[in-house]
Design a protein around this motif. Structure first.
Motif, PDB file in Angstrom:
ATOM      1  N   PRO A  40     -91.953 103.561  21.442  1.00 25.54           N
ATOM      2  CA  PRO A  40     -91.026 104.600  20.981  1.00 25.54           C
ATOM      3  C   PRO A  40     -91.211 104.879  19.494  1.00 25.54           C
ATOM      4  O   PRO A  40     -91.685 104.032  18.735  1.00 25.54           O
ATOM      5  CB  PRO A  40     -89.647 104.003  21.264  1.00 25.54           C
TER       6      PRO A  40
ATOM      7  N   ARG B 122     -84.604 104.362  18.332  1.00 27.76           N
ATOM      8  CA  ARG B 122     -85.930 104.423  18.910  1.00 27.76           C
ATOM      9  C   ARG B 122     -85.976 105.590  19.902  1.00 27.76           C
ATOM     10  O   ARG B 122     -85.132 105.691  20.786  1.00 27.76           O
ATOM     11  CB  ARG B 122     -86.281 103.097  19.616  1.00 27.76           C
TER      12      ARG B 122
ATOM     13  N   GLY C 140     -87.865 107.457  22.780  1.00 28.80           N
ATOM     14  CA  GLY C 140     -88.862 107.372  23.826  1.00 28.80           C
ATOM     15  C   GLY C 140     -89.413 108.741  24.191  1.00 28.80           C
ATOM     16  O   GLY C 140     -89.031 109.767  23.605  1.00 28.80           O
TER      17      GLY C 140
END
Length: 231
Positions: free
Chosen positions: A117, A155, A157
């Motif tokens: 990510p 993070r 993705g």
């Protein structure tokens, strides 16, 4: 002609006609000895032109166009009309760009090995926005990044990266954040393709409708200008 004569043609109130007169939509009108306004076919056409212009330009700009013409400032009126057509052309180009970008992003198969990510800084650099912009998009419900348990860092993705790309394109198209969030919600719920098609078709229909409205307004305005020339 009386205000009521102009009003009846369009289902308006006489007060609305007087308000348009006061706003400069009509050329100067004569008055009777008792102060009542006396309108002519020229004023009737001015009202037709204004109402037609309003559909494509909006109330404020249509009023400004008519006011400029009636005070003899044709150049300002033409500039307002040109600006509306230029804006429509720009939006058409933006829609084509969005259609290409969204079509690629929503129909492309996810890579087998998407990699780790992205951090907020990495994603911001990738799509060309500030990190603060990504955080504001999260607040609006546009992005839903995961958080590292240990540090709390965001993070992003593959799905979140795709949503950020879409949001960037829509924002370039002038769509407000709540509308971007609603579109992405429907895109996720529908699985992408159906929502995408419906969104782009509705956008195209709106562009076509505004283009037709601008043409209709121009036709009525041309008739009004012809009457002015003959006068």
């Amino acid at each position: 002609m009386r205000p009521i004569d102009l009003a009846r043609e369009h289902g308006l109130s006489t007060q609305a006609v007087r308000n348009y007169d006061d706003a400069g939509v009509f050329p100067p009108a004569e008055r009777t000895e008792t102060g009542y306004r006396r309108y002519t076919p020229l004023h009737a056409q001015a009202l037709r032109a204004f109402l037609a212009l309003r559909r494509g330009h909006g109330h404020r700009q249509a009023t400004e166009i008519m006011h400029a013409i009636n005070r003899g400032d044709l150049d300002s009126a033409y500039r307002l009309i040109d600006a509306a057509h230029a804006s429509l052309l720009t939006e058409r180009g933006t829609r084509a760009e969005v259609a290409m970008a969204l079509g690629t992003l929503s129909t492309a198969a996810p890579p087998i090995s998407p990699g780790p990510p992205l951090t907020v800084g990495e994603l911001a650099f990738r799509i060309g926005v500030h990190a603060a912009t990504l955080r504001s998009w999260e607040t609006e419900g546009i992005l839903h990044p995961e958080r590292e348990k240990a540090t709390g860092y965001r993070r992003y993705g593959p799905d979140c990266v795709r949503d950020a790309e879409i949001a960037r394109q829509l924002r370039r198209g002038g769509y407000p954040l709540p509308q971007v969030a609603r579109f992405l919600d429907s895109l996720r719920e529908a699985g992408g393709e159906d929502a995408l098609t419906e969104f782009l078709e509705a956008w195209q229909e709106r562009l076509a409708r505004r283009g037709r409205d601008l043409l209709a307004g121009a036709a009525q305005l041309d008739t009004f200008l012809t009457l002015l020339d003959h006068r």
